[in-house]
Motif scaffolding. Structure first.
Motif, short mmCIF file in Angstrom:
data_model
loop_
_atom_site.label_atom_id
_atom_site.label_comp_id
_atom_site.label_asym_id
_atom_site.label_seq_id
_atom_site.Cartn_x
_atom_site.Cartn_y
_atom_site.Cartn_z
N LEU A 1 -3.46 11.19 4.64
CA LEU A 1 -2.60 10.07 4.24
C LEU A 1 -2.29 9.17 5.44
O LEU A 1 -2.39 7.94 5.36
CB LEU A 1 -1.31 10.62 3.64
CG LEU A 1 -0.34 9.63 3.04
CD1 LEU A 1 -0.91 9.07 1.74
CD2 LEU A 1 0.99 10.32 2.77
N ALA B 1 0.83 -1.21 0.00
CA ALA B 1 0.00 0.00 0.00
C ALA B 1 0.87 1.26 0.00
O ALA B 1 0.57 2.24 -0.69
CB ALA B 1 -0.93 0.00 1.21
N LEU B 2 1.96 1.23 0.75
CA LEU B 2 2.87 2.36 0.79
C LEU B 2 3.59 2.54 -0.55
O LEU B 2 3.79 3.66 -1.02
CB LEU B 2 3.91 2.18 1.91
CG LEU B 2 3.37 2.25 3.34
CD1 LEU B 2 4.42 1.73 4.32
CD2 LEU B 2 2.95 3.65 3.69
N ARG C 1 -5.31 7.13 6.50
CA ARG C 1 -5.61 6.05 5.55
C ARG C 1 -4.57 4.94 5.59
O ARG C 1 -4.91 3.76 5.59
CB ARG C 1 -5.69 6.65 4.14
CG ARG C 1 -6.08 5.67 3.07
CD ARG C 1 -6.44 6.35 1.76
NE ARG C 1 -5.59 7.45 1.34
CZ ARG C 1 -4.43 7.30 0.69
NH1 ARG C 1 -4.00 6.09 0.38
NH2 ARG C 1 -3.72 8.35 0.33
N LEU C 2 -3.29 5.31 5.68
CA LEU C 2 -2.23 4.30 5.58
C LEU C 2 -1.84 3.68 6.91
O LEU C 2 -1.46 2.51 6.94
CB LEU C 2 -0.99 4.92 4.94
CG LEU C 2 -1.11 5.29 3.48
CD1 LEU C 2 0.14 6.03 3.02
CD2 LEU C 2 -1.35 4.06 2.63
N GLU D 1 1.73 4.53 -3.21
CA GLU D 1 1.34 5.89 -2.81
C GLU D 1 2.36 6.90 -3.33
O GLU D 1 3.54 6.83 -2.99
CB GLU D 1 1.24 5.97 -1.29
CG GLU D 1 0.76 7.26 -0.76
CD GLU D 1 -0.64 7.61 -1.22
OE1 GLU D 1 -0.82 8.75 -1.68
OE2 GLU D 1 -1.53 6.76 -1.11
N GLU D 2 1.94 7.84 -4.16
CA GLU D 2 2.87 8.82 -4.75
C GLU D 2 3.58 9.68 -3.72
O GLU D 2 4.72 10.09 -3.94
CB GLU D 2 2.13 9.73 -5.73
CG GLU D 2 1.79 9.07 -7.03
CD GLU D 2 1.15 10.03 -8.02
OE1 GLU D 2 0.74 11.16 -7.61
OE2 GLU D 2 1.07 9.67 -9.20
N SER D 3 2.96 9.97 -2.61
CA SER D 3 3.57 10.82 -1.59
C SER D 3 4.67 10.11 -0.81
O SER D 3 5.44 10.76 -0.11
CB SER D 3 2.50 11.31 -0.61
OG SER D 3 1.58 12.14 -1.28
N ILE E 1 7.83 10.60 3.68
CA ILE E 1 6.64 11.10 2.99
C ILE E 1 6.84 12.56 2.62
O ILE E 1 7.36 13.34 3.41
CB ILE E 1 5.39 10.93 3.89
CG1 ILE E 1 5.08 9.45 4.08
CG2 ILE E 1 4.18 11.67 3.30
CD1 ILE E 1 3.96 9.16 5.04
#
Length: 160
Positions: free
Chosen positions: A123, A89-90, A126-127, A93-95, A112
């Protein structure tokens, strides 16, 4: 993959500093002709010794971004699937700029780059907050970047 020699090591070090250097510029620093440099760089790319060429943005474009280093502990009972799912999932993630497995009290360190605090909070929720594998996470916000590099200095001792 083909073997590396001392010329390849020199070229890889120079290309890490400036991936846009021309064969002529590289030939001034490595005792090879420009055509030999071109052939070697092409071989280094095709053999997979160079994973990517990237552009590092100027600070005037990134200075207002919120950067955070997040240390993550997973539950002891979080099976490998749980932490693998978190890593996956990480990774998309674009960030998220970097994901590291670390030793010690934490299991992961995550770098991040968010647009602002609201973006970071959404973020993180959610993460990290909503992931059952995450036991706890702690964030350190980065005040200033004094050096940013992906350089891995190679020597002939790395030939093998």
């Amino acid at each position: 993959m083909s073997k590396l020699d001392a010329f390849d090591i020199q070229l890889l070090n120079l290309l890490q500093d400036n991936a846009l250097a021309t064969a002529e510029q590289l030939a001034r620093r490595v005792p090879l002709s420009a055509s030999a440099v071109t052939r070697r760089v092409r071989r280094l790319r095709s053999a997979g010794w160079i994973a990517a060429d990237v552009a590092i943005l100027a600070p005037r474009l990134t200075a207002r971004r919120l950067r955070a280093l997040v240390r993550v502990q997973v539950h002891e009972h979080a099976e490998e699937r749980g932490i693998a799912a978190l890593r996956a999932a990480l990774a998309v993630e674009e960030s998220v700029q970097m994901i590291l497995d670390v030793a010690g009290a934490d299991d992961l360190a995550v770098l991040i780059c968010a647009r602002d605090m609201a973006d970071y909070n959404a973020l993180a929720e959610r993460l990290f907050q909503n992931d059952p594998a995450v036991r706890r996470y702690e964030t350190s916000f980065i005040k200033r970047v004094h050096k940013q590099s992906a350089l891995v200095p190679l020597t002939t001792g790395d030939i093998g």
